[in-house]
Design a protein around this motif. Structure first.
Motif, PDB file in Angstrom:
ATOM      1  N   MET A  67       8.256  -4.144   3.568  1.00  0.00           N
ATOM      2  CA  MET A  67       7.043  -4.495   2.730  1.00  0.00           C
ATOM      3  C   MET A  67       6.760  -6.226   2.909  1.00  0.00           C
ATOM      4  O   MET A  67       7.840  -6.869   3.153  1.00  0.00           O
ATOM      5  CB  MET A  67       7.000  -4.085   1.314  1.00  0.00           C
ATOM      6  CG  MET A  67       6.615  -2.959   0.903  1.00  0.00           C
ATOM      7  SD  MET A  67       5.051  -2.652   1.204  1.00  0.00           S
ATOM      8  CE  MET A  67       4.952  -0.867   0.566  1.00  0.00           C
ATOM      9  N   LYS A  69       6.289  -9.124   1.029  1.00  0.00           N
ATOM     10  CA  LYS A  69       6.555  -9.433  -0.577  1.00  0.00           C
ATOM     11  C   LYS A  69       5.021 -10.416  -0.864  1.00  0.00           C
ATOM     12  O   LYS A  69       4.532 -10.082  -1.946  1.00  0.00           O
ATOM     13  CB  LYS A  69       7.531 -10.087  -1.000  1.00  0.00           C
ATOM     14  CG  LYS A  69       7.692 -10.444  -2.295  1.00  0.00           C
ATOM     15  CD  LYS A  69       8.970 -10.877  -2.892  1.00  0.00           C
ATOM     16  CE  LYS A  69       9.194 -11.096  -4.365  1.00  0.00           C
ATOM     17  NZ  LYS A  69       8.038 -11.860  -4.900  1.00  0.00           N
ATOM     18  N   CYS A  72       1.906  -8.269  -1.377  1.00  0.00           N
ATOM     19  CA  CYS A  72       2.008  -7.435  -2.554  1.00  0.00           C
ATOM     20  C   CYS A  72       1.779  -8.129  -3.700  1.00  0.00           C
ATOM     21  O   CYS A  72       1.183  -7.717  -4.782  1.00  0.00           O
ATOM     22  CB  CYS A  72       3.644  -6.877  -2.678  1.00  0.00           C
ATOM     23  SG  CYS A  72       3.717  -5.292  -1.652  1.00  0.00           S
ATOM     24  N   PHE A  80       0.404  -2.098  -2.474  1.00  0.00           N
ATOM     25  CA  PHE A  80       1.746  -1.412  -2.124  1.00  0.00           C
ATOM     26  C   PHE A  80       1.628   0.079  -1.670  1.00  0.00           C
ATOM     27  O   PHE A  80       2.068   0.507  -0.893  1.00  0.00           O
ATOM     28  CB  PHE A  80       2.588  -1.593  -3.375  1.00  0.00           C
ATOM     29  CG  PHE A  80       3.730  -1.019  -3.562  1.00  0.00           C
ATOM     30  CD1 PHE A  80       4.993  -1.399  -3.237  1.00  0.00           C
ATOM     31  CD2 PHE A  80       3.642   0.442  -4.197  1.00  0.00           C
ATOM     32  CE1 PHE A  80       6.199  -0.637  -3.159  1.00  0.00           C
ATOM     33  CE2 PHE A  80       4.726   1.236  -4.225  1.00  0.00           C
ATOM     34  CZ  PHE A  80       6.273   0.599  -3.785  1.00  0.00           C
ATOM     35  N   SER A  83       0.347   0.302   1.725  1.00  0.00           N
ATOM     36  CA  SER A  83       1.263   0.104   2.748  1.00  0.00           C
ATOM     37  C   SER A  83       2.230   1.225   3.085  1.00  0.00           C
ATOM     38  O   SER A  83       2.635   1.556   4.158  1.00  0.00           O
ATOM     39  CB  SER A  83       2.094  -1.051   2.404  1.00  0.00           C
ATOM     40  OG  SER A  83       1.516  -2.160   2.440  1.00  0.00           O
ATOM     41  N   LEU A 120       9.163  -1.729  -6.490  1.00  0.00           N
ATOM     42  CA  LEU A 120       9.202  -2.217  -5.190  1.00  0.00           C
ATOM     43  C   LEU A 120      10.614  -2.661  -5.314  1.00  0.00           C
ATOM     44  O   LEU A 120      10.999  -3.440  -6.203  1.00  0.00           O
ATOM     45  CB  LEU A 120       8.166  -3.424  -4.985  1.00  0.00           C
ATOM     46  CG  LEU A 120       8.588  -4.306  -3.747  1.00  0.00           C
ATOM     47  CD1 LEU A 120       8.475  -3.611  -2.618  1.00  0.00           C
ATOM     48  CD2 LEU A 120       7.399  -5.794  -3.966  1.00  0.00           C
TER      49      LEU A 120
END
Length: 389
Positions: A67, A69, A72, A80, A83, A120
């Protein structure tokens, strides 16, 4: 001796960059992939379908996405989940491990109520990669001393190629870390990294042999070429191994250099607002939702682009639709479209590593069963426009 501009000749890599910075990404990435021994796993902290990922897959690497960040934090749970749907692992790399719970945003009309939060995991490369057999390349978002220090077990075990953007304030620390760990730190032009040439994509190279191979493949020390040659002839003269070897990596490299465009496949497109992929066996399309769609397109290099998509169909009951297109929050075009219309949006990326967030909204919608529909899209393409020399 007359200089290069007097003779109208340039070093191959400089000529490629002068036409468009994206050529550096293509050539240098291709050369590193061809120079790495026993290509194994590639860990990419980037958006799916980026150029470096396409090249890595063409080289036969096993690609894993983690990911972003920053995105996000900016877009929350919706980004999120988008993704994850595009094949990204629910993990971010950082120097301080923690778990972050992403909560849904409750919109007008109570949209978002009943949506479950998601976790996450923020972890270090050393922890996440501890059980991997062979990590050949670790492509991070940003390179700093803090993230490199929590990657040292990975470095000892795998000696991977490491890449990412380096800010000027981090350059000295990155160079010192590289020297301590017997790495070579270079920029995208293969110049030695220092504080004055940072703020660009950089490579930490685990051996002299790999760096020398890359320099030879991209023609860093080759004779200058005529700046007016078409790219086909420049490639034949300066990058024969990168573009003429009979394998997928060379074919993809040459395709990027000659055609100056890339397609985004709709099934793995990172987006917020598209309905699932549909097909009639020949064509593929996705319907846009009631609130429009956000498309996240990694451009990587600064320069001029055209973002293009095809309106595959307009929902039954509408002959046409008026759509508005925004890039990174700025209105770029308002256009009346029908089935078959191609929408082309010029865009200038000011910095390397930029992301084009394309928002498409329609002023007309029709309710069909449980869906609110307007247009469906297909053939999403990004073209880069080379500068005249």
């Amino acid at each position: 001796m007359p200089n290069a501009s007097t003779n109208n000749v340039e070093a191959p890599l400089a000529l490629a960059a002068a036409r468009h910075n994206i050529n550096l990404d293509v050539l240098v990435t291709s050369a590193f992939l061809r120079s790495l021994p026993q290509l194994g796993e590639v860990m990419l902290a980037t958006i799916p379908q980026s150029i470096i990922a396409i090249l890595a897959r063409a080289a036969g690497a096993n690609v894993t996405y983690v990911m972003n960040k920053k995105l996000c934090d900016q877009h929350g749970l919706a980004f999120f989940e988008a993704s994850k749907a595009a094949g990204v692992e629910p993990v971010c790399f950082d120097s301080s491990p923690m778990n972050v719970e992403l909560q849904p945003k409750v919109q007008a009309g109570f949209e978002g109520l009943g949506v479950l939060p998601q976790r996450l995991a923020i972890t270090t490369p050393d922890h996440y990669l501890s059980s991997r057999v062979k990590v050949s390349w670790l492509a991070l978002d940003q390179l700093s001393l803090s993230i490199l220090e929590v990657s040292e077990y990975t470095v000892q075990q795998h000696k991977p190629l490491i890449s990412g953007f380096v800010s000027p304030e981090n350059a000295d620390d990155v160079v010192k870390w590289s020297k301590r760990n017997n790495y070579h730190s270079v920029t995208n032009t293969l110049a030695l990294l220092n504080a004055t040439n940072a703020a660009t994509y950089c490579w930490l190279v685990p051996s002299t042999e790999i760096l020398q191979s890359v320099e030879a493949l991209v023609g860093k020390h080759a004779s200058p070429v005529n700046a007016k040659l078409p790219m086909t002839m420049v490639a034949q003269q300066a990058w024969p191994t990168l573009t003429e070897t009979n394998d997928r990596l060379a074919h993809q490299t040459l395709d990027y250099l000659l055609h100056r465009r890339r397609w985004y496949y709709l099934d793995k497109l990172l987006n917020i607002g598209l309905y699932p992929l549909e097909t009639d066996g020949d064509s593929f399309w996705r319907w846009m939702g009631a609130n429009g769609v956000r498309l996240f397109l990694p451009l990587r290099a600064s320069g001029h682009y055209i973002l293009s998509f095809n309106v595959f169909s307009v929902v039954e009951g509408l002959e046409n639709a008026i759509i508005r297109c925004f890039i990174n929050g700025r209105l770029k075009t308002t256009q009346e479209v029908t089935a078959g219309t191609t929408v082309n949006i010029p865009y200038f990326a000011e910095t390397d590593g930029s992301l084009a967030e394309l928002l498409i909204v329609s002023e007309q919608n029709i309710q069909i069963a449980d869906k609110t529909l307007s247009i469906s899209i297909s053939e999403l393409t990004v073209y880069w426009e080379e500068l005249p020399l």
